[in-house]
Design a protein around this motif. Sequence first.
Motif, PDB file in Angstrom:
ATOM      1  N   THR A  91       5.802  -9.952  -1.356  1.00 46.80           N
ATOM      2  CA  THR A  91       6.295  -9.668   0.259  1.00 46.80           C
ATOM      3  C   THR A  91       5.642  -8.470   0.558  1.00 46.80           C
ATOM      4  O   THR A  91       5.002  -7.902  -0.131  1.00 46.80           O
ATOM      5  CB  THR A  91       7.740  -9.497   0.335  1.00 46.80           C
ATOM      6  N   GLY A  92       5.497  -8.085   1.746  1.00 44.43           N
ATOM      7  CA  GLY A  92       4.910  -7.014   2.325  1.00 44.43           C
ATOM      8  C   GLY A  92       3.626  -7.317   3.119  1.00 44.43           C
ATOM      9  O   GLY A  92       3.548  -8.706   3.530  1.00 44.43           O
ATOM     10  N   THR A  93       2.749  -6.397   3.497  1.00 41.11           N
ATOM     11  CA  THR A  93       1.482  -6.665   4.102  1.00 41.11           C
ATOM     12  C   THR A  93       0.378  -6.313   3.333  1.00 41.11           C
ATOM     13  O   THR A  93       0.577  -5.774   2.494  1.00 41.11           O
ATOM     14  CB  THR A  93       1.600  -6.401   5.569  1.00 41.11           C
ATOM     15  N   PRO A  94      -0.803  -6.966   3.767  1.00 45.82           N
ATOM     16  CA  PRO A  94      -2.014  -6.560   2.786  1.00 45.82           C
ATOM     17  C   PRO A  94      -2.476  -5.316   3.554  1.00 45.82           C
ATOM     18  O   PRO A  94      -2.454  -4.926   4.698  1.00 45.82           O
ATOM     19  CB  PRO A  94      -2.819  -7.548   3.195  1.00 45.82           C
ATOM     20  N   GLY A  95      -3.081  -4.470   2.442  1.00 47.40           N
ATOM     21  CA  GLY A  95      -3.730  -3.335   2.668  1.00 47.40           C
ATOM     22  C   GLY A  95      -5.091  -3.614   3.751  1.00 47.40           C
ATOM     23  O   GLY A  95      -5.806  -4.942   3.629  1.00 47.40           O
ATOM     24  N   ALA A  96      -5.545  -2.606   4.515  1.00 51.62           N
ATOM     25  CA  ALA A  96      -6.817  -3.162   5.431  1.00 51.62           C
ATOM     26  C   ALA A  96      -7.967  -3.117   4.581  1.00 51.62           C
ATOM     27  O   ALA A  96      -8.115  -2.448   3.747  1.00 51.62           O
ATOM     28  CB  ALA A  96      -6.653  -1.881   6.683  1.00 51.62           C
ATOM     29  N   THR A 149      -5.398   4.027 -10.820  1.00 52.47           N
ATOM     30  CA  THR A 149      -3.884   4.543 -10.744  1.00 52.47           C
ATOM     31  C   THR A 149      -3.882   4.936  -9.066  1.00 52.47           C
ATOM     32  O   THR A 149      -4.451   5.788  -8.714  1.00 52.47           O
ATOM     33  CB  THR A 149      -3.357   5.834 -11.457  1.00 52.47           C
ATOM     34  N   ALA A 150      -2.839   4.260  -8.299  1.00 52.66           N
ATOM     35  CA  ALA A 150      -3.002   4.489  -6.871  1.00 52.66           C
ATOM     36  C   ALA A 150      -1.372   4.369  -6.419  1.00 52.66           C
ATOM     37  O   ALA A 150      -0.391   3.968  -7.291  1.00 52.66           O
ATOM     38  CB  ALA A 150      -3.574   3.266  -6.145  1.00 52.66           C
ATOM     39  N   ARG A 151      -1.192   5.167  -5.386  1.00 45.64           N
ATOM     40  CA  ARG A 151       0.274   5.168  -4.693  1.00 45.64           C
ATOM     41  C   ARG A 151       0.185   4.394  -3.573  1.00 45.64           C
ATOM     42  O   ARG A 151      -0.787   4.526  -2.720  1.00 45.64           O
ATOM     43  CB  ARG A 151       0.614   6.470  -4.284  1.00 45.64           C
ATOM     44  N   ALA A 152       1.234   3.269  -3.331  1.00 49.57           N
ATOM     45  CA  ALA A 152       1.047   2.448  -2.032  1.00 49.57           C
ATOM     46  C   ALA A 152       1.570   3.375  -0.912  1.00 49.57           C
ATOM     47  O   ALA A 152       2.550   4.053  -1.079  1.00 49.57           O
ATOM     48  CB  ALA A 152       2.040   1.457  -2.526  1.00 49.57           C
ATOM     49  N   THR A 153       0.896   3.137   0.173  1.00 52.44           N
ATOM     50  CA  THR A 153       1.335   3.908   1.405  1.00 52.44           C
ATOM     51  C   THR A 153       1.914   2.860   2.377  1.00 52.44           C
ATOM     52  O   THR A 153       2.238   3.277   3.640  1.00 52.44           O
ATOM     53  CB  THR A 153      -0.032   4.485   2.061  1.00 52.44           C
ATOM     54  N   GLN A 154       2.200   1.794   1.698  1.00 48.45           N
ATOM     55  CA  GLN A 154       2.943   0.597   2.605  1.00 48.45           C
ATOM     56  C   GLN A 154       3.418  -0.432   1.569  1.00 48.45           C
ATOM     57  O   GLN A 154       3.029  -0.163   0.421  1.00 48.45           O
ATOM     58  CB  GLN A 154       1.979  -0.014   3.604  1.00 48.45           C
ATOM     59  N   ASP A 155       4.346  -1.326   2.108  1.00 50.15           N
ATOM     60  CA  ASP A 155       4.710  -2.444   1.225  1.00 50.15           C
ATOM     61  C   ASP A 155       3.447  -3.233   1.122  1.00 50.15           C
ATOM     62  O   ASP A 155       3.033  -3.896   2.229  1.00 50.15           O
ATOM     63  CB  ASP A 155       5.899  -3.137   1.558  1.00 50.15           C
ATOM     64  N   GLU A 187       6.418  -6.950  -7.900  1.00 54.07           N
ATOM     65  CA  GLU A 187       6.567  -6.512  -6.362  1.00 54.07           C
ATOM     66  C   GLU A 187       7.120  -5.130  -6.191  1.00 54.07           C
ATOM     67  O   GLU A 187       6.551  -4.627  -5.351  1.00 54.07           O
ATOM     68  CB  GLU A 187       7.365  -7.729  -5.779  1.00 54.07           C
ATOM     69  N   ASP A 188       8.175  -4.748  -6.784  1.00 52.79           N
ATOM     70  CA  ASP A 188       8.799  -3.716  -6.641  1.00 52.79           C
ATOM     71  C   ASP A 188       7.707  -2.185  -6.961  1.00 52.79           C
ATOM     72  O   ASP A 188       7.855  -1.269  -6.300  1.00 52.79           O
ATOM     73  CB  ASP A 188       9.880  -3.254  -7.576  1.00 52.79           C
ATOM     74  N   ARG A 189       6.878  -2.697  -7.736  1.00 55.44           N
ATOM     75  CA  ARG A 189       5.807  -1.382  -8.097  1.00 55.44           C
ATOM     76  C   ARG A 189       4.791  -1.261  -6.835  1.00 55.44           C
ATOM     77  O   ARG A 189       4.079  -0.312  -6.787  1.00 55.44           O
ATOM     78  CB  ARG A 189       4.881  -1.736  -9.162  1.00 55.44           C
ATOM     79  N   LEU A 190       4.866  -2.252  -5.958  1.00 52.43           N
ATOM     80  CA  LEU A 190       3.884  -2.278  -4.708  1.00 52.43           C
ATOM     81  C   LEU A 190       4.573  -1.810  -3.482  1.00 52.43           C
ATOM     82  O   LEU A 190       4.301  -1.854  -2.184  1.00 52.43           O
ATOM     83  CB  LEU A 190       2.855  -3.252  -4.523  1.00 52.43           C
ATOM     84  N   ARG A 191       5.776  -1.021  -3.567  1.00 51.91           N
ATOM     85  CA  ARG A 191       6.680  -0.952  -2.590  1.00 51.91           C
ATOM     86  C   ARG A 191       5.845   0.754  -1.955  1.00 51.91           C
ATOM     87  O   ARG A 191       5.439   1.408  -2.762  1.00 51.91           O
ATOM     88  CB  ARG A 191       8.167  -0.508  -2.671  1.00 51.91           C
ATOM     89  N   GLU A 192       6.096   0.842  -0.724  1.00 49.71           N
ATOM     90  CA  GLU A 192       5.663   2.341  -0.236  1.00 49.71           C
ATOM     91  C   GLU A 192       6.105   3.354  -0.983  1.00 49.71           C
ATOM     92  O   GLU A 192       7.209   3.498  -1.150  1.00 49.71           O
ATOM     93  CB  GLU A 192       6.050   2.263   1.445  1.00 49.71           C
ATOM     94  N   GLY A 193       5.114   4.256  -1.392  1.00 50.43           N
ATOM     95  CA  GLY A 193       5.508   5.538  -1.977  1.00 50.43           C
ATOM     96  C   GLY A 193       5.499   5.345  -3.535  1.00 50.43           C
ATOM     97  O   GLY A 193       5.597   6.239  -4.497  1.00 50.43           O
ATOM     98  N   ARG A 194       5.435   4.061  -4.076  1.00 49.49           N
ATOM     99  CA  ARG A 194       5.322   3.784  -5.670  1.00 49.49           C
ATOM    100  C   ARG A 194       3.924   3.945  -6.319  1.00 49.49           C
ATOM    101  O   ARG A 194       2.957   3.468  -5.366  1.00 49.49           O
ATOM    102  CB  ARG A 194       6.117   2.367  -5.983  1.00 49.49           C
ATOM    103  N   THR A 195       3.761   4.274  -7.248  1.00 46.81           N
ATOM    104  CA  THR A 195       2.499   4.071  -8.025  1.00 46.81           C
ATOM    105  C   THR A 195       2.351   2.891  -8.898  1.00 46.81           C
ATOM    106  O   THR A 195       3.281   2.580  -9.618  1.00 46.81           O
ATOM    107  CB  THR A 195       2.740   5.435  -9.014  1.00 46.81           C
ATOM    108  N   PHE A 196       1.180   2.408  -8.868  1.00 47.65           N
ATOM    109  CA  PHE A 196       1.020   1.293  -9.529  1.00 47.65           C
ATOM    110  C   PHE A 196      -0.469   1.355 -10.129  1.00 47.65           C
ATOM    111  O   PHE A 196      -1.209   2.166  -9.730  1.00 47.65           O
ATOM    112  CB  PHE A 196       0.952   0.031  -8.700  1.00 47.65           C
ATOM    113  N   ARG A 197      -0.632   0.515 -11.374  1.00 43.15           N
ATOM    114  CA  ARG A 197      -1.957   0.538 -11.923  1.00 43.15           C
ATOM    115  C   ARG A 197      -2.580  -0.701 -11.943  1.00 43.15           C
ATOM    116  O   ARG A 197      -2.087  -1.780 -12.175  1.00 43.15           O
ATOM    117  CB  ARG A 197      -1.804   0.947 -13.386  1.00 43.15           C
ATOM    118  N   THR A 198      -3.927  -0.550 -11.679  1.00 44.54           N
ATOM    119  CA  THR A 198      -4.472  -1.762 -11.413  1.00 44.54           C
ATOM    120  C   THR A 198      -6.085  -1.632 -12.599  1.00 44.54           C
ATOM    121  O   THR A 198      -6.556  -0.591 -12.698  1.00 44.54           O
ATOM    122  CB  THR A 198      -5.630  -1.924 -10.267  1.00 44.54           C
ATOM    123  N   VAL A 199      -6.075  -2.661 -13.179  1.00 43.72           N
ATOM    124  CA  VAL A 199      -7.301  -2.649 -14.032  1.00 43.72           C
ATOM    125  C   VAL A 199      -8.036  -3.938 -13.688  1.00 43.72           C
ATOM    126  O   VAL A 199      -7.919  -4.903 -13.700  1.00 43.72           O
ATOM    127  CB  VAL A 199      -6.797  -2.786 -15.733  1.00 43.72           C
TER     128      VAL A 199
END
Length: 480
Positions: free
Chosen positions: A44-49, A90-96, A137-149
């Motif tokens: 759920t959520g919306t895509p980043g621009a 390593t990034a921090r989501a600024t939206q869901d 999904e929970d890791r991509l909520r606004e304010g959470r940090t997530f890791r992409t490889v």
Amino acid sequence: MDQRTPIRRAPTGHSSIRRTTPAAALLLALAVLGTVSACTGGVTGTPGAAGLRDPYFPKLGNGGYDVTHYGLTLDVDPTAHRLRGTAEITARATQDLSAFHLDLAGLDVESATVEGRPAAVNRAGRELTLRPDADVEDRLREGRTFRTVVRYSGSPQTITDADESEEGWLRTADGSLALGEPTGSMAWFPGNHHPSDKATYDIEVTVPKGLTAVSNGEPAARRTEGDRTTYSWHTPEPMASYLATVAIGKFETKESVTPDGIEVFTAVDPEVAEESAPVLGRLPEVMEWAAENFGPYPFTSTGVIIDREDDAGYALETQNRPFFPGPPDIGLLVHELAHQWFGNSVTPATWQDMWLNEGFATYAEWIWSEDFEDTPAQDSFDEAFDDDENWAFPPAEPPSAADISESPVYGRGAMVIHEIRLAMDDDEAFFDLIAGWPKAHRHGNASTEDFIAYVEEESGQDLTELWDTWLYGESRPPEG
């Protein structure tokens, strides 16, 4: 960036890379709407621009997240012009987020994961769209940090800019060179390649034994296994991706420490080492002078990379360690080291703010000449004023992307700084002001509007006429 002169492949098939089919297109459309349910593997959520609407590069960068760290592992064969890489972002989501984008030019993506789970990847030109698994999904909520490889490989591209200069991944006489201003870094690693998203870096580069790999920051480790040597570099302060570099070749390297405790690492091609020695010997002097005028050096390391003259068409203020194609003169060394304060520590908010980089670095040359060459800054101003090229357009409003490195951005940008000095009529207060600017935005971003507000607040003056004439004016004002 200085002394610029003129001088796609589709991804390979792989189970993790989805080609556009009607069904895939429908799923992607649903993901974009943020309505794909867990049973289809979406979140759920919306895509980043896809793009940050930069005035000159609207598709550059991506929305919905802020990168805090890049861990890049590269294996490079310069002779075959091949690169295999792993980017841990390593990034921090600024939206869901339901999906997000990365910028990458040319290289083939082999796989991608988000929080250790496979992510679906769609590609359209230089845009990667990653759609994470619903389990994260929970890791991509606004304010959470997530890791992409992202794992990728191929022949890295040389990108030709609108002004016909070359950047990205360049072949050199004995290796390779990565230069990134303004969009070239996407040629060798995926990321959020807009200057407004700065991050720390760890870069590990494996090359054939006998070659050296130089990057930003401080050398962290070196090891040789068989016929390959791995060099590790650590950049602890935030850096815009266009300032990241990798130079691979045969270099004479030296390490030292300044009296202020700043680590110095220089890498010079043996072909130009003797000619480069005199100007390199003045690097500590320039560093001390710059700190006196612009405030404490904002990083923990400094140095230079000097390659051969034909290896690139311009010098560039790559962070910590400016790059030069051949030995620089003292003015160019002053210019690129001044960028460490103006452009690298305080980085433009958009590419329209480029004059803040180049105007200050050019003015640094003027005050160096004033201090050491008996040339008052006013004389340098008068020379720039008489140069018709500086009046082609206002420095804060280049007509197009092809113009952001043209003369008005440099010469007339420096004239703006000098006009502020004249308006203040107090050199001590003026130098406090220019040292305060990189302090106020240390390791951050700032716009032309931010600078105008800062100068007027610090000077206590309404400088509307100055800005209208020198920064935004279309024509040269009458002399005097």
